[in-house]
Design a protein around this motif. Structure first.
Motif, PDB file in Angstrom:
ATOM      1  N   GLU A  55      -6.525 -16.530  -2.820  1.00  0.00           N
ATOM      2  CA  GLU A  55      -5.807 -15.438  -2.166  1.00  0.00           C
ATOM      3  C   GLU A  55      -4.536 -15.995  -1.539  1.00  0.00           C
ATOM      4  O   GLU A  55      -4.583 -16.979  -0.800  1.00  0.00           O
ATOM      5  CB  GLU A  55      -6.677 -14.795  -1.091  1.00  0.00           C
ATOM      6  CG  GLU A  55      -7.872 -14.077  -1.652  1.00  0.00           C
ATOM      7  CD  GLU A  55      -8.707 -13.412  -0.576  1.00  0.00           C
ATOM      8  OE1 GLU A  55      -8.232 -13.262   0.567  1.00  0.00           O
ATOM      9  OE2 GLU A  55      -9.845 -13.047  -0.895  1.00  0.00           O
ATOM     10  N   ILE A  56      -3.410 -15.357  -1.839  1.00  0.00           N
ATOM     11  CA  ILE A  56      -2.115 -15.826  -1.354  1.00  0.00           C
ATOM     12  C   ILE A  56      -1.426 -14.691  -0.604  1.00  0.00           C
ATOM     13  O   ILE A  56      -0.977 -13.721  -1.218  1.00  0.00           O
ATOM     14  CB  ILE A  56      -1.232 -16.289  -2.529  1.00  0.00           C
ATOM     15  CG1 ILE A  56      -1.966 -17.372  -3.322  1.00  0.00           C
ATOM     16  CG2 ILE A  56       0.123 -16.769  -2.046  1.00  0.00           C
ATOM     17  CD1 ILE A  56      -1.742 -17.322  -4.783  1.00  0.00           C
ATOM     18  N   PRO A  57      -1.331 -14.784   0.729  1.00  0.00           N
ATOM     19  CA  PRO A  57      -0.626 -13.742   1.471  1.00  0.00           C
ATOM     20  C   PRO A  57       0.883 -13.849   1.248  1.00  0.00           C
ATOM     21  O   PRO A  57       1.430 -14.954   1.216  1.00  0.00           O
ATOM     22  CB  PRO A  57      -0.996 -14.014   2.928  1.00  0.00           C
ATOM     23  CG  PRO A  57      -1.392 -15.447   2.964  1.00  0.00           C
ATOM     24  CD  PRO A  57      -1.897 -15.803   1.597  1.00  0.00           C
ATOM     25  N   VAL A  58       1.516 -12.705   1.059  1.00  0.00           N
ATOM     26  CA  VAL A  58       2.978 -12.656   0.978  1.00  0.00           C
ATOM     27  C   VAL A  58       3.463 -12.212   2.349  1.00  0.00           C
ATOM     28  O   VAL A  58       3.176 -11.094   2.781  1.00  0.00           O
ATOM     29  CB  VAL A  58       3.457 -11.687  -0.122  1.00  0.00           C
ATOM     30  CG1 VAL A  58       4.976 -11.569  -0.104  1.00  0.00           C
ATOM     31  CG2 VAL A  58       2.960 -12.149  -1.480  1.00  0.00           C
ATOM     32  N   LEU A  59       4.176 -13.096   3.034  1.00  0.00           N
ATOM     33  CA  LEU A  59       4.630 -12.839   4.392  1.00  0.00           C
ATOM     34  C   LEU A  59       6.071 -12.358   4.387  1.00  0.00           C
ATOM     35  O   LEU A  59       6.887 -12.825   3.594  1.00  0.00           O
ATOM     36  CB  LEU A  59       4.511 -14.110   5.236  1.00  0.00           C
ATOM     37  CG  LEU A  59       3.140 -14.790   5.230  1.00  0.00           C
ATOM     38  CD1 LEU A  59       3.200 -16.067   6.063  1.00  0.00           C
ATOM     39  CD2 LEU A  59       2.061 -13.863   5.725  1.00  0.00           C
ATOM     40  N   SER A  60       6.377 -11.468   5.307  1.00  0.00           N
ATOM     41  CA  SER A  60       7.750 -11.002   5.450  1.00  0.00           C
ATOM     42  C   SER A  60       8.606 -12.094   6.072  1.00  0.00           C
ATOM     43  O   SER A  60       8.183 -12.762   7.008  1.00  0.00           O
ATOM     44  CB  SER A  60       7.798  -9.755   6.336  1.00  0.00           C
ATOM     45  OG  SER A  60       9.139  -9.364   6.527  1.00  0.00           O
ATOM     46  N   GLU A  61       9.772 -12.268   5.538  1.00  0.00           N
ATOM     47  CA  GLU A  61      10.742 -13.195   6.125  1.00  0.00           C
ATOM     48  C   GLU A  61      11.692 -12.455   7.054  1.00  0.00           C
ATOM     49  O   GLU A  61      12.610 -13.048   7.610  1.00  0.00           O
ATOM     50  CB  GLU A  61      11.537 -13.878   5.019  1.00  0.00           C
ATOM     51  CG  GLU A  61      10.689 -14.718   4.093  1.00  0.00           C
ATOM     52  CD  GLU A  61      11.498 -15.312   2.955  1.00  0.00           C
ATOM     53  OE1 GLU A  61      12.741 -15.330   3.032  1.00  0.00           O
ATOM     54  OE2 GLU A  61      10.873 -15.744   1.972  1.00  0.00           O
ATOM     55  N   TYR A  62      11.461 -11.142   7.221  1.00  0.00           N
ATOM     56  CA  TYR A  62      12.386 -10.287   7.952  1.00  0.00           C
ATOM     57  C   TYR A  62      11.660  -9.437   8.988  1.00  0.00           C
ATOM     58  O   TYR A  62      10.473  -9.177   8.862  1.00  0.00           O
ATOM     59  CB  TYR A  62      13.131  -9.366   6.981  1.00  0.00           C
ATOM     60  CG  TYR A  62      13.637 -10.086   5.753  1.00  0.00           C
ATOM     61  CD1 TYR A  62      14.751 -10.918   5.834  1.00  0.00           C
ATOM     62  CD2 TYR A  62      12.989  -9.972   4.535  1.00  0.00           C
ATOM     63  CE1 TYR A  62      15.203 -11.612   4.723  1.00  0.00           C
ATOM     64  CE2 TYR A  62      13.442 -10.653   3.414  1.00  0.00           C
ATOM     65  CZ  TYR A  62      14.549 -11.472   3.516  1.00  0.00           C
ATOM     66  OH  TYR A  62      14.998 -12.157   2.421  1.00  0.00           O
ATOM     67  N   THR A  63      12.402  -8.970   9.966  1.00  0.00           N
ATOM     68  CA  THR A  63      11.903  -8.008  10.942  1.00  0.00           C
ATOM     69  C   THR A  63      12.639  -6.698  10.697  1.00  0.00           C
ATOM     70  O   THR A  63      13.852  -6.697  10.496  1.00  0.00           O
ATOM     71  CB  THR A  63      12.168  -8.507  12.382  1.00  0.00           C
ATOM     72  OG1 THR A  63      11.408  -9.697  12.577  1.00  0.00           O
ATOM     73  CG2 THR A  63      11.768  -7.472  13.412  1.00  0.00           C
ATOM     74  N   GLY A  64      11.906  -5.601  10.691  1.00  0.00           N
ATOM     75  CA  GLY A  64      12.519  -4.299  10.472  1.00  0.00           C
ATOM     76  C   GLY A  64      11.491  -3.283  10.054  1.00  0.00           C
ATOM     77  O   GLY A  64      10.292  -3.455  10.265  1.00  0.00           O
ATOM     78  N   VAL A  65      11.954  -2.206   9.429  1.00  0.00           N
ATOM     79  CA  VAL A  65      11.069  -1.146   8.951  1.00  0.00           C
ATOM     80  C   VAL A  65      10.850  -1.337   7.455  1.00  0.00           C
ATOM     81  O   VAL A  65      11.803  -1.500   6.695  1.00  0.00           O
ATOM     82  CB  VAL A  65      11.672   0.252   9.235  1.00  0.00           C
ATOM     83  CG1 VAL A  65      10.807   1.341   8.630  1.00  0.00           C
ATOM     84  CG2 VAL A  65      11.837   0.460  10.725  1.00  0.00           C
ATOM     85  N   LEU A  66       9.606  -1.325   7.059  1.00  0.00           N
ATOM     86  CA  LEU A  66       9.258  -1.439   5.650  1.00  0.00           C
ATOM     87  C   LEU A  66       9.575  -0.101   4.992  1.00  0.00           C
ATOM     88  O   LEU A  66       8.916   0.900   5.260  1.00  0.00           O
ATOM     89  CB  LEU A  66       7.773  -1.778   5.508  1.00  0.00           C
ATOM     90  CG  LEU A  66       7.295  -2.136   4.126  1.00  0.00           C
ATOM     91  CD1 LEU A  66       7.952  -3.418   3.627  1.00  0.00           C
ATOM     92  CD2 LEU A  66       5.791  -2.280   4.120  1.00  0.00           C
ATOM     93  N   THR A  67      10.621  -0.061   4.185  1.00  0.00           N
ATOM     94  CA  THR A  67      11.057   1.207   3.609  1.00  0.00           C
ATOM     95  C   THR A  67      10.341   1.557   2.320  1.00  0.00           C
ATOM     96  O   THR A  67      10.183   2.738   1.996  1.00  0.00           O
ATOM     97  CB  THR A  67      12.581   1.235   3.379  1.00  0.00           C
ATOM     98  OG1 THR A  67      12.949   0.130   2.559  1.00  0.00           O
ATOM     99  CG2 THR A  67      13.323   1.160   4.698  1.00  0.00           C
ATOM    100  N   SER A  68       9.896   0.542   1.554  1.00  0.00           N
ATOM    101  CA  SER A  68       9.162   0.846   0.324  1.00  0.00           C
ATOM    102  C   SER A  68       8.334  -0.348  -0.126  1.00  0.00           C
ATOM    103  O   SER A  68       8.658  -1.492   0.170  1.00  0.00           O
ATOM    104  CB  SER A  68      10.113   1.270  -0.802  1.00  0.00           C
ATOM    105  OG  SER A  68      10.919   0.185  -1.201  1.00  0.00           O
ATOM    106  N   ILE A  69       7.267  -0.023  -0.843  1.00  0.00           N
ATOM    107  CA  ILE A  69       6.412  -1.020  -1.498  1.00  0.00           C
ATOM    108  C   ILE A  69       6.524  -0.755  -2.988  1.00  0.00           C
ATOM    109  O   ILE A  69       6.321   0.380  -3.437  1.00  0.00           O
ATOM    110  CB  ILE A  69       4.945  -0.883  -1.057  1.00  0.00           C
ATOM    111  CG1 ILE A  69       4.776  -1.150   0.417  1.00  0.00           C
ATOM    112  CG2 ILE A  69       4.043  -1.786  -1.883  1.00  0.00           C
ATOM    113  CD1 ILE A  69       4.645  -2.584   0.811  1.00  0.00           C
TER     114      ILE A  69
END
Length: 71
Positions: free
Chosen positions: A39-53
């Motif tokens: 299992e490999i988590p994909v981490l956000s490198e950014y702070t903000g609002v997630l607009t789409s997946i």
């Protein structure tokens, strides 16, 4: 500023953790990928609002495929 989160490896999308419209911080898990029974988590490198997946559970992503967009 709009930022893109992209896959770093070829893998299956095991779980989508974050939801569009939510605020995420740098280091938050967006999706969990599975490759070679790991299992490999994909981490956000950014702070903000997630607009789409751009992926859903069961999808296969290739290296550099778009996973999500943060604004």
């Amino acid at each position: 500023m709009t930022e893109q989160i992209r896959a770093e490896i070829v893998a299956n999308v095991m779980s989508v953790v974050a939801r569009p419209g939510t605020r995420i911080d740098e280091g938050d898990t967006v999706v969990i990928l599975e490759s070679m029974k790991m299992e490999i988590p994909v981490l956000s490198e950014y702070t903000g609002v997630l607009t789409s997946i751009a992926v859903k559970e069961g999808d296969v992503v290739q290296e550099h495929d778009l996973i999500a967009v943060v604004d």
